[in-house]
Write a protein that holds these residues in place. Structure first.
Motif, PDB file in Angstrom:
ATOM      1  N   THR A  26      63.952 -13.812  89.211  1.00 19.74           N
ATOM      2  CA  THR A  26      63.143 -12.700  89.698  1.00 19.74           C
ATOM      3  C   THR A  26      62.268 -12.128  88.585  1.00 19.74           C
ATOM      4  OG1 THR A  26      64.865 -12.157  91.305  1.00 19.74           O
ATOM      5  CG2 THR A  26      63.216 -10.478  90.879  1.00 19.74           C
ATOM      6  N   SER A  27      62.846 -11.961  87.402  1.00 22.15           N
ATOM      7  CA  SER A  27      62.078 -11.441  86.266  1.00 22.15           C
ATOM      8  C   SER A  27      60.963 -12.400  85.861  1.00 22.15           C
ATOM      9  CB  SER A  27      63.005 -11.188  85.068  1.00 22.15           C
ATOM     10  OG  SER A  27      63.885 -10.124  85.312  1.00 22.15           O
ATOM     11  N   ALA A  28      61.320 -13.684  85.720  1.00 27.72           N
ATOM     12  CA  ALA A  28      60.322 -14.682  85.311  1.00 27.72           C
ATOM     13  C   ALA A  28      59.212 -14.798  86.347  1.00 27.72           C
ATOM     14  CB  ALA A  28      60.993 -16.032  85.098  1.00 27.72           C
ATOM     15  N   GLY A  29      59.609 -14.781  87.628  1.00 28.09           N
ATOM     16  CA  GLY A  29      58.607 -14.862  88.680  1.00 28.09           C
ATOM     17  C   GLY A  29      57.670 -13.671  88.667  1.00 28.09           C
ATOM     18  N   TYR A  30      58.206 -12.507  88.379  1.00 26.57           N
ATOM     19  CA  TYR A  30      57.355 -11.322  88.361  1.00 26.57           C
ATOM     20  C   TYR A  30      56.427 -11.334  87.157  1.00 26.57           C
ATOM     21  CZ  TYR A  30      56.217  -6.923  90.552  1.00 26.57           C
ATOM     22  OH  TYR A  30      55.557  -5.941  91.253  1.00 26.57           O
ATOM     23  N   VAL A  31      56.890 -11.881  86.035  1.00 32.42           N
ATOM     24  CA  VAL A  31      55.998 -12.032  84.880  1.00 32.42           C
ATOM     25  C   VAL A  31      54.793 -12.885  85.263  1.00 32.42           C
ATOM     26  CG1 VAL A  31      55.762 -13.030  82.574  1.00 32.42           C
ATOM     27  CG2 VAL A  31      57.785 -11.673  83.131  1.00 32.42           C
ATOM     28  N   CYS A  32      55.064 -14.024  85.914  1.00 30.63           N
ATOM     29  CA  CYS A  32      53.966 -14.889  86.349  1.00 30.63           C
ATOM     30  C   CYS A  32      53.088 -14.197  87.392  1.00 30.63           C
ATOM     31  CB  CYS A  32      54.516 -16.199  86.906  1.00 30.63           C
ATOM     32  SG  CYS A  32      55.108 -17.350  85.668  1.00 30.63           S
ATOM     33  N   ARG A  33      53.728 -13.444  88.264  1.00 31.94           N
ATOM     34  CA  ARG A  33      53.005 -12.771  89.345  1.00 31.94           C
ATOM     35  C   ARG A  33      51.992 -11.763  88.817  1.00 31.94           C
ATOM     36  NH1 ARG A  33      56.055  -9.622  94.335  1.00 31.94           N
ATOM     37  NH2 ARG A  33      54.313  -8.343  95.028  1.00 31.94           N
ATOM     38  N   VAL A  34      52.387 -10.970  87.817  1.00 32.26           N
ATOM     39  CA  VAL A  34      51.512  -9.895  87.336  1.00 32.26           C
ATOM     40  C   VAL A  34      50.768 -10.251  86.054  1.00 32.26           C
ATOM     41  CG1 VAL A  34      52.965  -8.151  88.422  1.00 32.26           C
ATOM     42  CG2 VAL A  34      53.328  -8.708  86.020  1.00 32.26           C
ATOM     43  N   ALA A  35      51.016 -11.457  85.527  1.00 32.06           N
ATOM     44  CA  ALA A  35      50.345 -11.848  84.284  1.00 32.06           C
ATOM     45  C   ALA A  35      48.831 -11.765  84.407  1.00 32.06           C
ATOM     46  CB  ALA A  35      50.772 -13.266  83.895  1.00 32.06           C
ATOM     47  N   ILE A  36      48.325 -12.116  85.583  1.00 29.51           N
ATOM     48  CA  ILE A  36      46.875 -12.122  85.766  1.00 29.51           C
ATOM     49  C   ILE A  36      46.277 -10.722  85.629  1.00 29.51           C
ATOM     50  CG2 ILE A  36      46.913 -11.852  88.287  1.00 29.51           C
ATOM     51  CD1 ILE A  36      44.580 -13.889  88.370  1.00 29.51           C
ATOM     52  N   THR A  37      47.069  -9.695  85.952  1.00 30.64           N
ATOM     53  CA  THR A  37      46.555  -8.330  85.806  1.00 30.64           C
ATOM     54  C   THR A  37      46.415  -7.956  84.341  1.00 30.64           C
ATOM     55  OG1 THR A  37      48.753  -7.284  85.875  1.00 30.64           O
ATOM     56  CG2 THR A  37      47.651  -7.669  87.978  1.00 30.64           C
ATOM     57  N   VAL A  38      47.250  -8.528  83.484  1.00 30.47           N
ATOM     58  CA  VAL A  38      47.169  -8.250  82.051  1.00 30.47           C
ATOM     59  C   VAL A  38      45.963  -8.942  81.434  1.00 30.47           C
ATOM     60  CG1 VAL A  38      48.356  -8.490  79.826  1.00 30.47           C
ATOM     61  CG2 VAL A  38      49.662  -7.928  81.886  1.00 30.47           C
ATOM     62  N   VAL A  39      45.717 -10.175  81.846  1.00 29.20           N
ATOM     63  CA  VAL A  39      44.622 -10.954  81.241  1.00 29.20           C
ATOM     64  C   VAL A  39      43.308 -10.791  81.996  1.00 29.20           C
ATOM     65  CG1 VAL A  39      46.307 -12.630  80.407  1.00 29.20           C
ATOM     66  CG2 VAL A  39      45.092 -13.078  82.538  1.00 29.20           C
ATOM     67  N   ALA A  40      43.323 -10.063  83.108  1.00 32.40           N
ATOM     68  CA  ALA A  40      42.117  -9.935  83.940  1.00 32.40           C
ATOM     69  C   ALA A  40      40.881  -9.458  83.183  1.00 32.40           C
ATOM     70  CB  ALA A  40      42.401  -9.013  85.125  1.00 32.40           C
ATOM     71  N   PRO A  41      40.962  -8.436  82.321  1.00 29.04           N
ATOM     72  CA  PRO A  41      39.739  -8.003  81.611  1.00 29.04           C
ATOM     73  C   PRO A  41      39.103  -9.124  80.800  1.00 29.04           C
ATOM     74  CG  PRO A  41      41.452  -6.341  81.412  1.00 29.04           C
ATOM     75  CD  PRO A  41      42.100  -7.541  82.024  1.00 29.04           C
ATOM     76  N   ASN A  42      39.919  -9.956  80.175  1.00 33.60           N
ATOM     77  CA  ASN A  42      39.382 -11.063  79.387  1.00 33.60           C
ATOM     78  C   ASN A  42      38.802 -12.151  80.278  1.00 33.60           C
ATOM     79  OD1 ASN A  42      41.674  -9.684  77.851  1.00 33.60           O
ATOM     80  ND2 ASN A  42      40.703 -10.849  76.219  1.00 33.60           N
TER      81      ASN A  42
END
Length: 200
Positions: A26-42
């Motif tokens: 669940t933790s790993a999946g959520y990291v992948c799920r929201v990772a795009i929000t962290v890198v979105a500005p770049n």
């Protein structure tokens, strides 16, 4: 009237391992799920995307996630948690990796938005069985008096994944780029998948 799940007898150590695996996935999946929000500005800067365009990419996930919720419940009733989570973790890793490869070296640059739509919609489909499968697994392996506590631990792991993601990926994005950050996120899901694969 729905049938009451039959409790499967498992040892205490197996039950603890199962709960830890549910939390890890669940933790790993959520990291992948929201990772795009962290890198979105770049990503937006590199591809010249507007906030509206990026918003449609985020919404694509919810389309796949929402439409596959009911089918995923049926899947959880018929397929073992081990098989489902191996596939889910592999899917999260692959789709996060594909996101990192979008328009690399300029290839497919004109089709960035459609590529991201497809990847994120598929990510939603893959993510949908997570909680139905987790709930079903807990219902049949954990004694009723402990089920609420175990469910709370699994749900808490969502918060852990959400909190860890920016702390982990933002520095990587700043130093090595957003693609590297996504590969790190993908590797976490791959590790969780290997752990589930080894679970008997």
């Amino acid at each position: 009237m729905s049938a009451i799940p039959t409790i499967v007898s498992v040892s205490g150590s197996t039950s603890r391992r199962l709960v830890l695996l549910l939390m890890a996935a669940t933790s790993a999946g959520y990291v992948c799920r929201v990772a795009i929000t962290v890198v979105a500005p770049n990503m937006m800067r590199d591809f010249g995307l507007t906030q509206v365009q990026m918003g449609t990419v985020f919404s694509a996930f919810l389309v796949g996630y929402t439409f596959f919720q009911v089918p995923s419940g049926g899947l959880a009733d018929r397929v073992s948690a081990r098989r489902i989570f191996v596939v889910l973790c592999a899917g999260w890793a692959v789709l996060t990796g594909l996101t990192a490869l979008v328009a690399e070296h300029g290839f497919g640059l004109a089709m960035v938005i459609p590529q991201l739509w497809i990847i994120r919609a598929l990510f939603g489909v893959i993510a949908a069985p997570t909680y139905p499968t987790s709930g079903r697994t807990i219902a049949i392996t954990v004694p009723p008096r402990l089920q609420a506590r175990v469910n709370s631990l699994v749900l808490a792991s969502v918060g852990v994944g959400s909190a860890v993601t920016p702390l982990l990926l933002a520095p990587i994005t700043n130093h090595y780029g957003w693609r590297a950050a996504l590969w790190v996120a993908a590797s976490l899901s791959a590790v969780a998948g290997v752990l589930w694969f080894g679970f008997c």
